[in-house]
Scaffold this active site. Structure first.
Site, PDB file in Angstrom:
ATOM      1  N   SER A  83      -6.145 -64.966   5.502  1.00 39.28           N
ATOM      2  CA  SER A  83      -5.418 -64.394   6.638  1.00 39.28           C
ATOM      3  C   SER A  83      -4.268 -65.287   7.066  1.00 39.28           C
ATOM      4  CB  SER A  83      -6.345 -64.286   7.858  1.00 39.28           C
ATOM      5  OG  SER A  83      -7.409 -63.435   7.619  1.00 39.28           O
ATOM      6  N   HIS A 132      -3.514 -59.512   0.672  1.00 40.61           N
ATOM      7  CA  HIS A 132      -4.102 -59.533   2.018  1.00 40.61           C
ATOM      8  C   HIS A 132      -4.465 -58.108   2.440  1.00 40.61           C
ATOM      9  CE1 HIS A 132      -3.711 -60.390   6.572  1.00 40.61           C
ATOM     10  NE2 HIS A 132      -4.920 -60.676   6.165  1.00 40.61           N
ATOM     11  N   GLU A 171      -0.874 -56.486   2.006  1.00 42.13           N
ATOM     12  CA  GLU A 171       0.291 -57.372   1.898  1.00 42.13           C
ATOM     13  C   GLU A 171       0.174 -58.118   0.571  1.00 42.13           C
ATOM     14  OE1 GLU A 171       1.366 -58.335   6.556  1.00 42.13           O
ATOM     15  OE2 GLU A 171      -0.167 -59.568   5.619  1.00 42.13           O
TER      16      GLU A 171
HETATM   17  C1  LIG Z   1      -6.197 -68.597  22.368  1.00 44.31           C
HETATM   18  C2  LIG Z   1      -6.696 -68.649  20.981  1.00 44.31           C
HETATM   19  C3  LIG Z   1      -7.034 -67.306  20.440  1.00 44.31           C
HETATM   20  C4  LIG Z   1      -7.191 -67.272  18.951  1.00 44.31           C
HETATM   21  C5  LIG Z   1      -6.611 -66.038  18.382  1.00 44.31           C
HETATM   22  C6  LIG Z   1      -6.615 -66.014  16.902  1.00 44.31           C
HETATM   23  C7  LIG Z   1      -6.113 -64.690  16.457  1.00 44.31           C
HETATM   24  C8  LIG Z   1      -6.403 -64.404  15.036  1.00 44.31           C
HETATM   25  C9  LIG Z   1      -6.350 -62.909  14.799  1.00 44.31           C
HETATM   26  C10 LIG Z   1      -5.935 -62.582  13.439  1.00 44.31           C
HETATM   27  C11 LIG Z   1      -6.994 -61.857  12.692  1.00 44.31           C
HETATM   28  C12 LIG Z   1      -6.490 -61.514  11.364  1.00 44.31           C
HETATM   29  C13 LIG Z   1      -7.465 -60.750  10.538  1.00 44.31           C
HETATM   30  C14 LIG Z   1      -6.906 -60.243   9.257  1.00 44.31           C
HETATM   31  O1  LIG Z   1      -6.221 -61.195   8.532  1.00 44.31           O
HETATM   32  C15 LIG Z   1      -6.067 -59.013   9.362  1.00 44.31           C
HETATM   33  C16 LIG Z   1      -6.857 -57.803   9.839  1.00 44.31           C
HETATM   34  O2  LIG Z   1      -7.622 -57.199   9.137  1.00 44.31           O
HETATM   35  S1  LIG Z   1      -6.569 -57.365  11.405  1.00 44.31           S
HETATM   36  C17 LIG Z   1      -7.604 -55.989  11.680  1.00 44.31           C
HETATM   37  C18 LIG Z   1      -6.932 -54.707  11.337  1.00 44.31           C
HETATM   38  N1  LIG Z   1      -7.813 -53.613  11.680  1.00 44.31           N
HETATM   39  C19 LIG Z   1      -7.638 -52.852  12.725  1.00 44.31           C
HETATM   40  O3  LIG Z   1      -6.686 -53.021  13.458  1.00 44.31           O
HETATM   41  C20 LIG Z   1      -8.695 -51.826  12.964  1.00 44.31           C
HETATM   42  C21 LIG Z   1      -8.382 -50.988  14.119  1.00 44.31           C
HETATM   43  N2  LIG Z   1      -9.420 -49.986  14.296  1.00 44.31           N
HETATM   44  C22 LIG Z   1      -9.419 -48.794  13.678  1.00 44.31           C
HETATM   45  O4  LIG Z   1      -8.532 -48.457  12.928  1.00 44.31           O
HETATM   46  C23 LIG Z   1     -10.577 -47.894  14.004  1.00 44.31           C
HETATM   47  O5  LIG Z   1     -11.127 -48.283  15.197  1.00 44.31           O
HETATM   48  C24 LIG Z   1     -11.671 -47.862  12.887  1.00 44.31           C
HETATM   49  C25 LIG Z   1     -12.168 -49.238  12.521  1.00 44.31           C
HETATM   50  C26 LIG Z   1     -11.122 -47.152  11.625  1.00 44.31           C
HETATM   51  C27 LIG Z   1     -12.886 -47.082  13.380  1.00 44.31           C
HETATM   52  O6  LIG Z   1     -12.461 -45.894  13.883  1.00 44.31           O
HETATM   53  P1  LIG Z   1     -13.082 -45.293  15.208  1.00 44.31           P
HETATM   54  O7  LIG Z   1     -12.537 -43.934  15.418  1.00 44.31           O
HETATM   55  O8  LIG Z   1     -12.866 -46.289  16.270  1.00 44.31           O
HETATM   56  O9  LIG Z   1     -14.645 -45.234  14.947  1.00 44.31           O
HETATM   57  P2  LIG Z   1     -15.487 -44.343  13.999  1.00 44.31           P
HETATM   58  O10 LIG Z   1     -16.714 -45.123  13.737  1.00 44.31           O
HETATM   59  O11 LIG Z   1     -15.649 -42.968  14.592  1.00 44.31           O
HETATM   60  O12 LIG Z   1     -14.689 -44.210  12.637  1.00 44.31           O
HETATM   61  C28 LIG Z   1     -13.659 -43.252  12.404  1.00 44.31           C
HETATM   62  C29 LIG Z   1     -13.771 -42.785  10.993  1.00 44.31           C
HETATM   63  O13 LIG Z   1     -13.621 -43.875  10.098  1.00 44.31           O
HETATM   64  C30 LIG Z   1     -14.762 -43.973   9.253  1.00 44.31           C
HETATM   65  N3  LIG Z   1     -15.056 -45.364   8.990  1.00 44.31           N
HETATM   66  C31 LIG Z   1     -14.976 -46.382   9.860  1.00 44.31           C
HETATM   67  N4  LIG Z   1     -15.291 -47.519   9.272  1.00 44.31           N
HETATM   68  C32 LIG Z   1     -15.588 -47.221   8.000  1.00 44.31           C
HETATM   69  C33 LIG Z   1     -16.008 -47.973   6.886  1.00 44.31           C
HETATM   70  N5  LIG Z   1     -16.171 -49.301   6.959  1.00 44.31           N
HETATM   71  N6  LIG Z   1     -16.224 -47.334   5.724  1.00 44.31           N
HETATM   72  C34 LIG Z   1     -16.055 -46.018   5.612  1.00 44.31           C
HETATM   73  N7  LIG Z   1     -15.655 -45.235   6.633  1.00 44.31           N
HETATM   74  C35 LIG Z   1     -15.442 -45.832   7.801  1.00 44.31           C
HETATM   75  C36 LIG Z   1     -15.867 -43.322  10.046  1.00 44.31           C
HETATM   76  O14 LIG Z   1     -16.877 -42.838   9.206  1.00 44.31           O
HETATM   77  C37 LIG Z   1     -15.167 -42.204  10.747  1.00 44.31           C
HETATM   78  O15 LIG Z   1     -15.032 -41.127   9.895  1.00 44.31           O
HETATM   79  P3  LIG Z   1     -15.118 -39.643  10.493  1.00 44.31           P
HETATM   80  O16 LIG Z   1     -16.380 -39.596  11.277  1.00 44.31           O
HETATM   81  O17 LIG Z   1     -13.891 -39.488  11.330  1.00 44.31           O
HETATM   82  O18 LIG Z   1     -15.114 -38.787   9.305  1.00 44.31           O
HETATM   83  N1  LIG Z   2     -12.405 -60.452   8.870  1.00 45.63           N
HETATM   84  C1  LIG Z   2     -11.201 -59.920   8.774  1.00 45.63           C
HETATM   85  O1  LIG Z   2     -10.832 -59.043   9.555  1.00 45.63           O
HETATM   86  C2  LIG Z   2     -10.272 -60.370   7.697  1.00 45.63           C
HETATM   87  C3  LIG Z   2      -9.183 -59.563   7.366  1.00 45.63           C
HETATM   88  C4  LIG Z   2      -8.306 -59.975   6.340  1.00 45.63           C
HETATM   89  C5  LIG Z   2      -8.541 -61.171   5.677  1.00 45.63           C
HETATM   90  N2  LIG Z   2      -9.627 -61.908   6.019  1.00 45.63           N
HETATM   91  C6  LIG Z   2      -9.863 -63.135   5.250  1.00 45.63           C
HETATM   92  O2  LIG Z   2     -10.821 -62.834   4.242  1.00 45.63           O
HETATM   93  C7  LIG Z   2     -11.656 -63.976   4.016  1.00 45.63           C
HETATM   94  C8  LIG Z   2     -13.098 -63.579   4.253  1.00 45.63           C
HETATM   95  O3  LIG Z   2     -13.257 -63.099   5.544  1.00 45.63           O
HETATM   96  P1  LIG Z   2     -14.545 -62.243   5.956  1.00 45.63           P
HETATM   97  O4  LIG Z   2     -14.276 -61.706   7.295  1.00 45.63           O
HETATM   98  O5  LIG Z   2     -14.952 -61.335   4.857  1.00 45.63           O
HETATM   99  O6  LIG Z   2     -15.629 -63.415   6.082  1.00 45.63           O
HETATM  100  P2  LIG Z   2     -17.213 -63.294   6.071  1.00 45.63           P
HETATM  101  O7  LIG Z   2     -17.721 -64.449   6.834  1.00 45.63           O
HETATM  102  O8  LIG Z   2     -17.651 -61.934   6.449  1.00 45.63           O
HETATM  103  O9  LIG Z   2     -17.574 -63.488   4.515  1.00 45.63           O
HETATM  104  C9  LIG Z   2     -17.318 -64.632   3.791  1.00 45.63           C
HETATM  105  C10 LIG Z   2     -18.326 -64.687   2.640  1.00 45.63           C
HETATM  106  O10 LIG Z   2     -17.943 -65.715   1.728  1.00 45.63           O
HETATM  107  C11 LIG Z   2     -19.131 -66.346   1.278  1.00 45.63           C
HETATM  108  N3  LIG Z   2     -18.772 -67.663   0.759  1.00 45.63           N
HETATM  109  C12 LIG Z   2     -18.373 -68.749   1.446  1.00 45.63           C
HETATM  110  N4  LIG Z   2     -18.084 -69.759   0.595  1.00 45.63           N
HETATM  111  C13 LIG Z   2     -18.301 -69.286  -0.662  1.00 45.63           C
HETATM  112  C14 LIG Z   2     -18.164 -69.836  -1.966  1.00 45.63           C
HETATM  113  N5  LIG Z   2     -17.751 -71.084  -2.157  1.00 45.63           N
HETATM  114  N6  LIG Z   2     -18.462 -69.056  -3.022  1.00 45.63           N
HETATM  115  C15 LIG Z   2     -18.885 -67.787  -2.853  1.00 45.63           C
HETATM  116  N7  LIG Z   2     -19.022 -67.202  -1.642  1.00 45.63           N
HETATM  117  C16 LIG Z   2     -18.736 -67.948  -0.567  1.00 45.63           C
HETATM  118  C17 LIG Z   2     -20.037 -66.368   2.490  1.00 45.63           C
HETATM  119  O11 LIG Z   2     -21.391 -66.529   2.108  1.00 45.63           O
HETATM  120  C18 LIG Z   2     -19.751 -65.004   3.102  1.00 45.63           C
HETATM  121  O12 LIG Z   2     -20.626 -64.010   2.633  1.00 45.63           O
HETATM  122  C19 LIG Z   2     -11.120 -65.073   4.922  1.00 45.63           C
HETATM  123  O13 LIG Z   2     -10.211 -65.829   4.207  1.00 45.63           O
HETATM  124  C20 LIG Z   2     -10.436 -64.277   6.030  1.00 45.63           C
HETATM  125  O14 LIG Z   2      -9.424 -65.022   6.674  1.00 45.63           O
HETATM  126  C21 LIG Z   2     -10.495 -61.548   7.006  1.00 45.63           C
END
Ligand SMILES: CCCCCCCCCCCCC[C@H](O)CC(=O)SCCNC(=O)CCNC(=O)[C@H](O)C(C)(C)COP(=O)(O)OP(=O)(O)OC[C@H]1O[C@@H](n2cnc3c(N)ncnc32)[C@H](O)[C@@H]1OP(=O)(O)O
Ligand SMILES: NC(=O)c1ccc[n+]([C@@H]2O[C@H](COP(=O)([O-])OP(=O)(O)OC[C@H]3O[C@@H](n4cnc5c(N)ncnc54)[C@H](O)[C@@H]3O)[C@@H](O)[C@H]2O)c1
Length: 362
Positions: free
Chosen positions: A193, A214, A226
């Site tokens: 990430s 990504h 990405e």
């Molecule tokens: C001060 C210090 C603070 C520190 C801060 C640090 C910040 C760091 C933050 C960065 C994190 C980065 C992480 C990563 O790198 C990048 C990311 O991934 S960011 C996350 C991006 N994701 C989102 O933004 C998700 C947003 N949410 C949604 O889109 C929806 O909510 C959802 C997840 C799709 C769920 O939908 P909902 O309507 O809410 O809920 P439902 O349960 O009804 O689902 C709708 C529909 O989707 C189907 N579904 C949901 N999940 C799955 C699944 N896993 N597999 C299969 N199908 C799924 C579900 O069945 C429903 O289907 P339907 O019933 O409509 O047919």
């Molecule tokens: N969680 C998110 O929304 C998200 C979205 C995009 C990218 N990512 C990135 O993806 C990566 C995984 O995130 P996650 O949320 O799936 O974490 P997670 O904690 O759900 O899963 C990580 C898994 O890696 C396994 N693991 C750790 N070290 C290992 C090793 N040396 N060999 C084999 N397996 C090992 C752990 O047992 C665990 O099951 C991170 O780099 C995270 O930044 C996370």
């Protein structure tokens, strides 16, 4: 010889042919490349192996005209929420997948999660044909095998994609080890990430065959990938990763290896500010995190508010991201640690995956 540069002996209009060549070279190099490929392939049969020349000359002209490496066998390391999700979509699109984690229990849980997610997909996609839906699930699951031995899994793979814990040293150690075992053609990619892809790749001798892929959480639902190329990533590798993302049914965007790529560059400050807003108590009603979540969903149209999303991503992962960025740039106020986030992580409250984070899920 007149202005047209007609070659008197061969009768060829050299000037016009030259102009035509220049036109295609700049505006449609694929056409030159494909024509030359055809000519060279004939020559190849006549004169022995010209494949090396054909390949490298054409790459110089236009990489898009040359077919990129085909990715069929994929090893995914890390069977957590991201690794399992990626394994699911890769298997569902006909790739053979080996999912690797540290122990069998985690892998069992991952496969169970994939099955559950497939059921949700099928419920919608095969609403009128439940039997075909069940058949689809079984076919996808047959494409997934599991292993606790990353080294041997990598040996038969076109792509090794890592989705393990967000820690540079651990990722580098993993890839450094696999670099010695994987075949030369195998592409390595990280789903990090927040870590620079070039830093992770630096532990290998295949930086030209190393890139970032990504994905977004939940992988089966989120359409974006990405694709990150470093300054060392070859065009062929980048194209292969880009095409692979398309094969998975995703929409790829190309990114440079800059902090946070595109989405997290914007998402991280947003979530940080939400947590600080909550910590400072600047929301006047009680339950301010709920209010912030409601506000962003109803006012900005986000599907989840920042606290719901944080719990969904995993607070441990968020802390890894913040600590990494803060260590790199300690004077940057943006990366000041959050007491609340640190407290929740110290208590093992990682969000949805552990049953509690900002909210309770049990
Ligand atoms: C001060 C210090 C603070 C520190 C801060 C640090 C910040 C760091 C933050 C960065 C994190 C980065 C992480 C990563 O790198 C990048 C990311 O991934 S960011 C996350 C991006 N994701 C989102 O933004 C998700 C947003 N949410 C949604 O889109 C929806 O909510 C959802 C997840 C799709 C769920 O939908 P909902 O309507 O809410 O809920 P439902 O349960 O009804 O689902 C709708 C529909 O989707 C189907 N579904 C949901 N999940 C799955 C699944 N896993 N597999 C299969 N199908 C799924 C579900 O069945 C429903 O289907 P339907 O019933 O409509 O047919
Ligand atoms: N969680 C998110 O929304 C998200 C979205 C995009 C990218 N990512 C990135 O993806 C990566 C995984 O995130 P996650 O949320 O799936 O974490 P997670 O904690 O759900 O899963 C990580 C898994 O890696 C396994 N693991 C750790 N070290 C290992 C090793 N040396 N060999 C084999 N397996 C090992 C752990 O047992 C665990 O099951 C991170 O780099 C995270 O930044 C996370």
């Amino acid at each position: 010889m007149g202005r047209s540069g007609m070659n008197a002996t061969a009768g060829v209009p050299i000037f016009e042919v030259g102009l035509l060549f220049l036109f295609f070279y700049f505006y449609a190099p694929e056409i030159i490349c494909l024509s030359l490929t055809g000519v060279l392939q004939v020559a190849n049969r006549q004169m022995g192996s010209m494949a090396f020349f054909t390949h490298h000359f054409c790459r110089g002209l236009s990489s898009s005209a040359v077919r990129s490496a085909v990715i069929k066998h994929v090893t995914i390391i890390g069977g957590g929420q991201m690794g399992a999700g990626i394994a699911q979509v890769a298997a569902a699109t006909g790739h053979s997948v080996t999912l690797v984690d540290t122990c069998e229990d985690i892998l069992k849980k991952a496969v169970k999660g994939i099955e559950g997610s497939l059921k949700r997909v099928v419920k919608k996609k095969y609403a009128d044909k439940p039997e075909a839906g069940e058949e689809f699930i079984q076919k996808v699951l047959q494409n997934v095998s599991t292993s606790t031995d990353a080294g041997s899994a990598a040996q038969g793979s076109d792509l090794v994609l890592e989705a393990i814990v967000e820690n540079l040293k651990i990722k580098q150690d993993l890839f450094g080890h696999l670099d010695k075992l994987a075949p030369a053609h195998t592409i390595f990619a990280s789903n990090t990430s927040s870590l620079p892809i070039s830093d992770i790749a630096s532990s290998t001798d295949r930086q030209d065959r190393f890139g970032g892929l990504h994905f977004f959480n939940p992988v089966p639902m989120m359409k974006l990938v990405e694709v990150i190329g470093t300054s060392a990533t070859s065009q062929e590798t980048f194209d292969a990763l880009f095409n692979f993302s398309k094969e998975l049914g995703k929409t790829p965007v190309s990114c440079k290896d800059t902090p946070g790529f595109i989405v997290n560059r914007l998402l991280v400050p947003y979530i940080m500010e939400a947590i600080r807003l909550h910590e400072r108590g600047e929301c006047f009603c009680h339950g301010s995190k709920e209010d912030i979540d409601i506000a962003m969903k109803l006012g900005a149209g986000y599907p989840m508010g920042p606290f719901e999303l944080s719990d969904y991503v995993g607070l441990d992962t968020m802390k890894f991201i913040m600590d990494g960025w803060s260590a790199k740039d300690p004077d940057n106020l943006l990366f000041t640690p959050s007491e609340l986030l640190n407290k929740l992580v110290a208590e093992g409250k990682y969000g949805k995956k552990t049953g509690e984070g900002f909210y309770k899920y049990k």
